[in-house]
Motif scaffolding. Structure first.
Motif, PDB file in Angstrom:
ATOM      1  N   LEU B  65       0.890  -1.037   0.133  1.00 30.99           N
ATOM      2  CA  LEU B  65      -0.201   0.097  -0.053  1.00 30.99           C
ATOM      3  C   LEU B  65       0.726   1.322  -0.168  1.00 30.99           C
ATOM      4  N   GLN B  66       0.848   2.011  -1.118  1.00 28.94           N
ATOM      5  CA  GLN B  66       1.842   3.097  -1.418  1.00 28.94           C
ATOM      6  C   GLN B  66       0.874   4.244  -0.573  1.00 28.94           C
ATOM      7  N   CYS B  67       1.542   4.974   0.282  1.00 24.87           N
ATOM      8  CA  CYS B  67       0.589   5.894   0.919  1.00 24.87           C
ATOM      9  C   CYS B  67       0.780   7.320   0.193  1.00 24.87           C
ATOM     10  N   TYR B  68      -0.114   8.042   0.074  1.00 26.33           N
ATOM     11  CA  TYR B  68       0.083   9.552  -0.510  1.00 26.33           C
ATOM     12  C   TYR B  68      -1.134  10.403   0.154  1.00 26.33           C
ATOM     13  N   GLU B  69      -0.884  11.939  -0.140  1.00 27.73           N
ATOM     14  CA  GLU B  69      -1.804  12.790   0.455  1.00 27.73           C
ATOM     15  C   GLU B  69      -3.208  12.339  -0.117  1.00 27.73           C
ATOM     16  N   GLY B  70      -4.166  12.319   0.725  1.00 26.45           N
ATOM     17  CA  GLY B  70      -5.391  12.161   0.307  1.00 26.45           C
ATOM     18  C   GLY B  70      -6.033  10.604   0.346  1.00 26.45           C
ATOM     19  N   LEU B  71      -5.166   9.775   0.553  1.00 26.31           N
ATOM     20  CA  LEU B  71      -5.476   8.396   0.673  1.00 26.31           C
ATOM     21  C   LEU B  71      -6.753   8.154   1.637  1.00 26.31           C
ATOM     22  N   ASP B  72      -7.626   7.334   1.352  1.00 24.48           N
ATOM     23  CA  ASP B  72      -8.828   6.976   2.112  1.00 24.48           C
ATOM     24  C   ASP B  72      -9.187   5.785   2.212  1.00 24.48           C
ATOM     25  N   ALA B  73     -10.225   5.571   3.004  1.00 24.91           N
ATOM     26  CA  ALA B  73     -10.798   4.045   3.239  1.00 24.91           C
ATOM     27  C   ALA B  73     -11.047   3.177   1.929  1.00 24.91           C
ATOM     28  N   SER B  74     -11.612   4.142   0.925  1.00 24.51           N
ATOM     29  CA  SER B  74     -12.070   3.179  -0.192  1.00 24.51           C
ATOM     30  C   SER B  74     -10.820   2.958  -1.152  1.00 24.51           C
ATOM     31  N   GLN B  75      -9.608   3.316  -0.858  1.00 22.31           N
ATOM     32  CA  GLN B  75      -8.359   3.113  -1.677  1.00 22.31           C
ATOM     33  C   GLN B  75      -7.542   1.953  -0.970  1.00 22.31           C
ATOM     34  N   ALA B  76      -7.745   1.926   0.576  1.00 20.96           N
ATOM     35  CA  ALA B  76      -6.821   1.255   1.316  1.00 20.96           C
ATOM     36  C   ALA B  76      -7.787   0.197   1.928  1.00 20.96           C
ATOM     37  N   LEU B  77      -8.901   0.167   2.320  1.00 18.96           N
ATOM     38  CA  LEU B  77      -9.371  -0.910   2.802  1.00 18.96           C
ATOM     39  C   LEU B  77     -10.240  -1.935   1.915  1.00 18.96           C
ATOM     40  N   TYR B  78     -11.519  -1.363   1.399  1.00 23.75           N
ATOM     41  CA  TYR B  78     -12.203  -1.830   0.706  1.00 23.75           C
ATOM     42  C   TYR B  78     -13.126  -0.811  -0.271  1.00 23.75           C
ATOM     43  N   ASP B  79     -13.909  -1.220  -1.068  1.00 25.18           N
ATOM     44  CA  ASP B  79     -14.724  -0.346  -1.779  1.00 25.18           C
ATOM     45  C   ASP B  79     -16.008  -1.200  -2.357  1.00 25.18           C
ATOM     46  N   TRP B  80     -16.935  -0.593  -3.020  1.00 24.60           N
ATOM     47  CA  TRP B  80     -18.129  -1.711  -3.488  1.00 24.60           C
ATOM     48  C   TRP B  80     -18.144  -1.475  -4.940  1.00 24.60           C
ATOM     49  N   ASP B  81     -18.602  -2.456  -5.700  1.00 22.32           N
ATOM     50  CA  ASP B  81     -18.716  -2.299  -7.087  1.00 22.32           C
ATOM     51  C   ASP B  81     -19.918  -1.621  -7.248  1.00 22.32           C
ATOM     52  N   TYR B  82     -19.868  -0.330  -7.163  1.00 26.56           N
ATOM     53  CA  TYR B  82     -21.126   0.644  -7.892  1.00 26.56           C
ATOM     54  C   TYR B  82     -21.883   0.160  -8.948  1.00 26.56           C
ATOM     55  N   PRO B  83     -21.266   0.145 -10.089  1.00 30.32           N
ATOM     56  CA  PRO B  83     -21.979  -0.091 -11.505  1.00 30.32           C
ATOM     57  C   PRO B  83     -22.910  -1.509 -11.233  1.00 30.32           C
ATOM     58  N   LYS B  84     -22.022  -2.398 -10.727  1.00 31.41           N
ATOM     59  CA  LYS B  84     -22.727  -3.786 -10.552  1.00 31.41           C
ATOM     60  C   LYS B  84     -23.886  -3.698  -9.651  1.00 31.41           C
ATOM     61  N   GLN B  85     -23.783  -2.895  -8.576  1.00 26.88           N
ATOM     62  CA  GLN B  85     -24.556  -2.903  -7.510  1.00 26.88           C
ATOM     63  C   GLN B  85     -26.012  -2.245  -8.344  1.00 26.88           C
ATOM     64  N   LEU B  86     -25.698  -1.047  -9.021  1.00 29.06           N
ATOM     65  CA  LEU B  86     -27.072  -0.417  -9.680  1.00 29.06           C
ATOM     66  C   LEU B  86     -27.608  -1.154 -10.648  1.00 29.06           C
ATOM     67  N   LEU B  87     -27.018  -1.876 -11.374  1.00 29.33           N
ATOM     68  CA  LEU B  87     -27.507  -2.940 -12.496  1.00 29.33           C
ATOM     69  C   LEU B  87     -28.348  -3.941 -11.797  1.00 29.33           C
ATOM     70  N   THR B  88     -27.904  -4.430 -10.735  1.00 24.44           N
ATOM     71  CA  THR B  88     -28.530  -5.627  -9.943  1.00 24.44           C
ATOM     72  C   THR B  88     -29.728  -5.039  -9.275  1.00 24.44           C
TER      73      THR B  88
END
Lengths: 374, 286
Positions: B65-88
């Motif tokens: 995990l390369q850290c940088y200014e502005g790094l947040d949970a969605s880039q470091a921990l997990y995220d949701w597949d939003y397009p797939k969620q919307l289609l479903t």
């Protein structure tokens, strides 16, 4: 206090456990933040270590109890003191300290630095008139007070909107919230939720005059510069006398311990504010944006060409959002900013303040000098 | 020396990483006590390389995990597949009523490095590189992970590692890290190596180089580090310098060799000007 010896350490007895347990409070009295979790880790580590090797135990305890480079440096001495081993070597080190401080060679260079060098140090400059080298010391208490005030100052600054804030003139959609909202409308994303971003960090460029005439104020100014590296701001720090030198990482790393003169190459006598600002404009132009607040700390005595000073100040003021000039002489009774450099600079300055100690910095922060004009 | 520490030292050496006894002891402890290890020190002394070497030694993946200014949970921990969620969601609504929980199941979950490090088997080496570059808010995000080796996802619950990964954090001290983060980690200050260590490291990475040239390189690099440059050369620069000299067929340091390879050692125009002013012979004259 019972001491642990190399012979005893081979047997993990109740006595050893007690000594390790008492080690944390003993360290706390010497400024370490050692608590119960550290003691438990140390005891767990003992089970993994070769207890006949005191070096191995010292290394392990060092990584458990030390949290900063300063603590890392001083720990072996404290370990030796507490566990009462190698007393002869410790005495030898003490004898070598004066030689080390006086710049002795050979064995003196190998001696460990005394604790004082770790917590206090020097920032050196050069006298503009006769080239006399002087050393400046930062004060721990001043640092503490200044950091608090700088935090307040940065919090009250207008946080600029950076490029992250908007993309091609549009705000970004918050898909997570949009989908949650869509569930209430048969899966149709009728309502687009926009992403609420926290504001970007303020950008600050600190330009400090390190000429001889600024000598009396240098300990405070060093503390001030260091404090900006410790608060929520994007800070770049420059020193200048005849040459501009970026020292952000040096100040960030060595602000408390001080920067030796040898770390500041090429700074000679004389002050050329205009020339230094011209270098800043030319070489570090990417730092100077409309959201940037440039803080110049100088008494305004310029030995350079007035035309260059004028051009640099004009260009700087046009490029950045705010120029604040901190002049420690402003608090002196009877001082008038009539020097050539100062009088050229004044029309391009947004705030002209006297800051030379904690009290005046507090006054300046409360008056909102770093805040952009509405 | 502890037998396990000595073995680790040898294994790391086989992976082209020369490690001193103190650091080897702390790495051994970090593995045995399941504690993250925070490495601080100047740039280019081999902090990141240690994580890579450790992953090689353990034959596991390196999750970085390369850290940088502005790094947040969605880039470091997990995220949701939003397009797939919307289609479903839209498909499900045409058929009937969709359950909200179904949209927040594992099939829509995108693993980011920290979550991946928790779930991967065998447990990988997790490198959280240059943690000082990330914001203070991100440090707070890390705390749960570093102390409990777990991540809480509000919609799914808590993921806890059955086999904790080996976590190595690195910092160049561009800003101070919080006490909360420090006290969750073992700490080690990685300094520039000694003359002998640096010579050994260069010989290990550039085996075809002449021993005399290695000594000259180490001497010149150590001298440069004392010159208060804006960017003092690290170990990586020493190795690059040695490789460049070998490529050019140089047998010893001289002005011509230095002139062609200076870019391997010095990385700013100011430093190059400074060395030119002082004279290149500074690097090999005693």
């Amino acid at each position: 206090m019972d001491h642990m010896t190399a012979g005893e350490i081979g047997r993990l007895t109740g006595s050893i456990v007690r000594q390790v347990t008492d080690f944390a409070p003993w360290l706390r009295n010497r400024g370490f933040r050692a608590g119960v979790p550290e003691t438990l880790t140390a005891l767990a580590a003992l089970a993994e270590l070769n207890l006949s090797s005191i070096d191995e135990v010292c290394n392990a305890f060092r990584s458990i109890y030390a949290r900063t480079p300063a603590e890392w440096g001083i720990f072996p001495t404290l370990f030796e003191q507490y566990f009462g081993i190698r007393e002869a070597r410790l005495e030898e080190k003490r004898r070598l300290q004066p030689d080390d401080l006086m710049g002795g060679t050979g064995a003196g260079e190998k001696a460990e630095r005394p604790p004082l060098e770790i917590t206090q140090g020097v920032l050196a400059g050069y006298h503009p008139n006769d080239g006399e080298r002087f050393a400046l010391r930062a004060d721990g208490q001043i640092l503490k007070d200044v950091v608090k005030l700088t935090q307040l100052a940065v919090r009250t600054m207008d946080a600029p909107r950076g490029r992250k804030w908007q993309s091609r003139g549009r705000e970004k959609i918050d898909l997570r919230q949009t989908i949650r909202s869509a569930l209430r409308h048969s899966g149709e994303p009728f309502e687009l939720k926009m992403r609420q971003r926290s504001p970007d960090k303020p950008r600050i460029v600190l330009v400090m005059d390190i000429s001889g005439s600024m000598k009396p104020y240098a300990p405070f100014i060093t503390s001030l510069a260091w404090s900006f590296t410790r608060v929520r701001a994007r800070t770049q720090i420059f020193l200048f006398s005849t040459r501009l030198l970026r020292v952000t990482s040096l100040i960030a790393r060595k602000g408390v311990t001080g920067i030796p003169y040898s770390d500041l190459p090429g700074l000679r006598g004389g002050t050329q504010i205009g020339g230094a600002l011209a270098q800043l404009l030319r070489r570090y132009s990417s730092l100077l944006q409309r959201h940037t607040c440039v803080i110049i700390i100088s008494d305004g005595f310029d030995a350079g060409h007035p035309e260059q000073m004028h051009t640099s100040m004009r260009d700087l003021a046009a490029r950045v959002g705010r120029v604040v000039w901190i002049n420690p002489l402003l608090g002196e009774p009877g001082y008038e900013p009539t020097s050539v450099g100062m009088s050229i600079a004044l029309p391009y300055i947004d705030a002209f303040v006297d800051v030379h100690d904690v009290t005046t910095w507090k006054k300046a922060v409360h008056s909102g000098v770093l805040r952009a004009a509405p | 020396m502890n037998e396990q520490v000595r073995r680790l030292q040898e294994e790391l050496h086989r992976s082209h990483y020369v490690v001193e006894e103190g650091l080897a002891t702390v790495v051994h402890l970090a593995q045995r006590l399941a504690r993250p290890l925070l490495l601080e020190g100047p740039a280019g002394v081999g902090k990141t390389a240690l994580a890579k070497a450790l992953a090689t030694v353990r034959s596991v993946n390196l999750v970085r995990l390369q850290c940088y200014e502005g790094l947040d949970a969605s880039q470091a921990l997990y995220d949701w597949d939003y397009p797939k969620q919307l289609l479903t969601a839209r498909t499900a609504f045409t058929d009937g009523v969709v359950k909200q929980e179904a949209l927040y199941s594992e099939s829509f979950l995108i693993e980011r490095p920290l979550l991946r490090a928790l779930r991967e088997r065998p447990a990988p080496v997790l490198l959280i590189d240059e943690v000082d570059r990330a914001d203070e808010e991100f440090e707070a995000l890390l705390l749960e992970f570093l102390s409990e080796f777990q991540i809480t996802i509000p919609e799914l619950g808590t993921f806890r590692a059955s086999e904790p990964p080996i976590v190595i954090l690195t910092s160049n001290r561009t800003r101070d890290l919080s006490d909360a983060l420090r006290r969750r980690c073992l700490y080690f200050w990685v300094d520039y190596p000694t003359f002998e260590q640096e010579a050994a490291i260069i010989s290990l990475h550039v085996p075809q180089i002449a021993p005399k040239l290695v000594k000259q390189i180490v001497f010149s690099v150590r001298r440069l580090r004392k010159l208060s440059l804006l960017k003092p050369p690290g170990l990586a620069e020493s190795i690059d310098f040695a490789q460049a000299l070998t490529e050019l067929g140089a047998q010893e340091l001289n002005e011509e060799a230095i002139r062609h390879t200076l870019g391997c050692l010095l990385k700013t125009q100011e430093d190059m000007d400074f060395l030119r002013e002082r004279g290149f012979d500074l690097l090999w004259t005693t």
